[in-house]
Design a protein around this motif. Sequence first.
Motif, PDB file in Angstrom:
ATOM      1  N   LEU A  39      46.736 -26.832 -29.594  1.00 58.14           N
ATOM      2  CA  LEU A  39      45.382 -26.935 -29.053  1.00 58.14           C
ATOM      3  C   LEU A  39      45.395 -26.523 -27.587  1.00 58.14           C
ATOM      4  N   PRO A  40      44.527 -25.581 -27.190  1.00 58.14           N
ATOM      5  CA  PRO A  40      44.415 -25.287 -25.764  1.00 58.14           C
ATOM      6  C   PRO A  40      43.766 -26.470 -25.047  1.00 58.14           C
ATOM      7  N   VAL A  41      44.310 -26.810 -23.893  1.00 61.11           N
ATOM      8  CA  VAL A  41      43.803 -27.927 -23.098  1.00 61.11           C
ATOM      9  C   VAL A  41      43.073 -27.360 -21.888  1.00 61.11           C
ATOM     10  N   HIS A  42      41.774 -27.631 -21.827  1.00 61.03           N
ATOM     11  CA  HIS A  42      40.957 -27.191 -20.698  1.00 61.03           C
ATOM     12  C   HIS A  42      40.613 -28.394 -19.828  1.00 61.03           C
ATOM     13  N   LEU A  43      40.512 -28.169 -18.527  1.00 61.39           N
ATOM     14  CA  LEU A  43      40.054 -29.196 -17.597  1.00 61.39           C
ATOM     15  C   LEU A  43      38.663 -28.820 -17.112  1.00 61.39           C
ATOM     16  N   LEU A  44      37.788 -29.810 -17.081  1.00 64.45           N
ATOM     17  CA  LEU A  44      36.406 -29.581 -16.689  1.00 64.45           C
ATOM     18  C   LEU A  44      36.301 -29.502 -15.186  1.00 64.45           C
ATOM     19  N   GLY A  45      35.638 -28.470 -14.693  1.00 68.98           N
ATOM     20  CA  GLY A  45      35.364 -28.380 -13.267  1.00 68.98           C
ATOM     21  C   GLY A  45      36.097 -27.249 -12.597  1.00 68.98           C
ATOM     22  N   GLY A  46      36.163 -27.348 -11.282  1.00 72.72           N
ATOM     23  CA  GLY A  46      36.747 -26.296 -10.468  1.00 72.72           C
ATOM     24  C   GLY A  46      38.249 -26.367 -10.433  1.00 72.72           C
ATOM     25  N   PRO A  47      38.859 -25.779  -9.380  1.00 71.01           N
ATOM     26  CA  PRO A  47      40.307 -25.710  -9.303  1.00 71.01           C
ATOM     27  C   PRO A  47      40.990 -27.062  -9.393  1.00 71.01           C
ATOM     28  N   GLY A  48      40.360 -28.113  -8.907  1.00 73.23           N
ATOM     29  CA  GLY A  48      40.955 -29.437  -8.997  1.00 73.23           C
ATOM     30  C   GLY A  48      40.651 -30.141 -10.288  1.00 73.23           C
ATOM     31  N   GLY A  49      39.806 -29.562 -11.114  1.00 70.29           N
ATOM     32  CA  GLY A  49      39.494 -30.155 -12.404  1.00 70.29           C
ATOM     33  C   GLY A  49      38.472 -31.262 -12.356  1.00 70.29           C
ATOM     34  N   THR A  50      37.845 -31.493 -11.191  1.00 71.07           N
ATOM     35  CA  THR A  50      36.933 -32.614 -11.080  1.00 71.07           C
ATOM     36  C   THR A  50      35.478 -32.217 -11.251  1.00 71.07           C
ATOM     37  N   GLY A  51      35.183 -30.951 -11.103  1.00 72.77           N
ATOM     38  CA  GLY A  51      33.810 -30.507 -11.305  1.00 72.77           C
ATOM     39  C   GLY A  51      32.905 -30.862 -10.139  1.00 72.77           C
ATOM     40  N   ALA A  95      29.520 -32.918  -9.132  1.00 69.04           N
ATOM     41  CA  ALA A  95      28.718 -34.014  -9.676  1.00 69.04           C
ATOM     42  C   ALA A  95      27.368 -33.501 -10.150  1.00 69.04           C
ATOM     43  N   GLY A  96      27.040 -33.839 -11.400  1.00 71.01           N
ATOM     44  CA  GLY A  96      25.754 -33.485 -11.958  1.00 71.01           C
ATOM     45  C   GLY A  96      25.693 -32.143 -12.652  1.00 71.01           C
ATOM     46  N   THR A  97      26.639 -31.226 -12.374  1.00 71.24           N
ATOM     47  CA  THR A  97      26.547 -29.890 -12.957  1.00 71.24           C
ATOM     48  C   THR A  97      27.889 -29.380 -13.467  1.00 71.24           C
ATOM     49  N   PRO A  98      28.589 -30.108 -14.342  1.00 71.38           N
ATOM     50  CA  PRO A  98      29.827 -29.553 -14.873  1.00 71.38           C
ATOM     51  C   PRO A  98      29.513 -28.497 -15.915  1.00 71.38           C
ATOM     52  N   SER A  99      30.184 -27.387 -15.870  1.00 67.92           N
ATOM     53  CA  SER A  99      29.965 -26.374 -16.896  1.00 67.92           C
ATOM     54  C   SER A  99      31.230 -25.580 -17.174  1.00 67.92           C
ATOM     55  N   LEU A 100      31.865 -25.078 -16.121  1.00 75.74           N
ATOM     56  CA  LEU A 100      33.052 -24.269 -16.309  1.00 75.74           C
ATOM     57  C   LEU A 100      34.277 -25.133 -16.549  1.00 75.74           C
ATOM     58  N   THR A 101      35.209 -24.575 -17.294  1.00 78.64           N
ATOM     59  CA  THR A 101      36.501 -25.228 -17.477  1.00 78.64           C
ATOM     60  C   THR A 101      37.585 -24.233 -17.106  1.00 78.64           C
ATOM     61  N   ARG A 102      38.800 -24.729 -17.011  1.00 77.52           N
ATOM     62  CA  ARG A 102      39.937 -23.821 -16.824  1.00 77.52           C
ATOM     63  C   ARG A 102      41.023 -24.214 -17.805  1.00 77.52           C
ATOM     64  N   LEU A 103      41.662 -23.221 -18.377  1.00 83.16           N
ATOM     65  CA  LEU A 103      42.762 -23.468 -19.302  1.00 83.16           C
ATOM     66  C   LEU A 103      43.962 -23.974 -18.510  1.00 83.16           C
ATOM     67  N   ALA A 104      44.423 -25.174 -18.836  1.00 86.76           N
ATOM     68  CA  ALA A 104      45.516 -25.786 -18.078  1.00 86.76           C
ATOM     69  C   ALA A 104      46.817 -25.847 -18.865  1.00 86.76           C
ATOM     70  N   ALA A 105      46.747 -25.853 -20.192  1.00 89.47           N
ATOM     71  CA  ALA A 105      47.961 -26.047 -20.985  1.00 89.47           C
ATOM     72  C   ALA A 105      47.683 -25.722 -22.445  1.00 89.47           C
ATOM     73  N   TRP A 106      48.738 -25.655 -23.222  1.00 92.55           N
ATOM     74  CA  TRP A 106      48.661 -25.693 -24.678  1.00 92.55           C
ATOM     75  C   TRP A 106      49.418 -26.938 -25.117  1.00 92.55           C
ATOM     76  N   ARG A 107      48.785 -27.731 -25.963  1.00 91.05           N
ATOM     77  CA  ARG A 107      49.407 -28.967 -26.448  1.00 91.05           C
ATOM     78  C   ARG A 107      49.769 -28.823 -27.927  1.00 91.05           C
TER      79      ARG A 107
END
Length: 199
Positions: free
Chosen positions: A46-58, A60-72
């Motif tokens: 399973l590809p593991v995505h983190l929600l938000g920007g480079p730090g993965g925190t997004g 507040a109020g507008t999360p949309s983009l994710t980044r691929l961080a790992a494969w599990r």
Amino acid sequence: MLRLPAAPTPALRCVLTALGSPAAVHPPRTPALRAVQGPLSAELPLPVHLLGGPGGTGTAGTPSLTRLAAWRFLIRCGDRSIAAADTRLTPEGWTISHFCEGPYLAATERALVQAEALAAPYQPRLLGVPGLYMLALWLHADVESDGTSTTPGPADLLVPLSPAPPGIAAHHIHRAADLLPVIGLRLPPPPVLDSAASA
């Protein structure tokens, strides 16, 4: 019904190497992996995505983009999963990030069973929300995707895994468009940079 994305072959290879030569890899195996007797297999990538920007925190109020961080990969012994292995891409190629156990392992399997019963086909992924210590099964409607696309689509679904943050129902199937705004309101605001200190 589920259509698993194809994991990068080097990612699977590094997991199998770690399982076959435990003394040669770091970090060490988990207690369950050290205690197990019998052959191990790496399944259900399973590809593991983190929600938000480079730090993965997004934001507040507008999360949309994710980044691929790992494969599990779920690590199975016989007919049961006993751990998971996360891999990450480095400049030298794919490598083991860590092995893990804990409640998300059984919760992932439970959510996959829920998703398998749905009539429409989906591509399963994991979506992490570090700011809330939350993990969800992300059911992506584009089953032909290579697993790296970064925006939840309008037909996508999310299944929060247990334990979920207070007020978010674990193992309830949500439309991503409905749940993401709720998540966004709960995320901490991004840090405010001190312009005087950064000058």
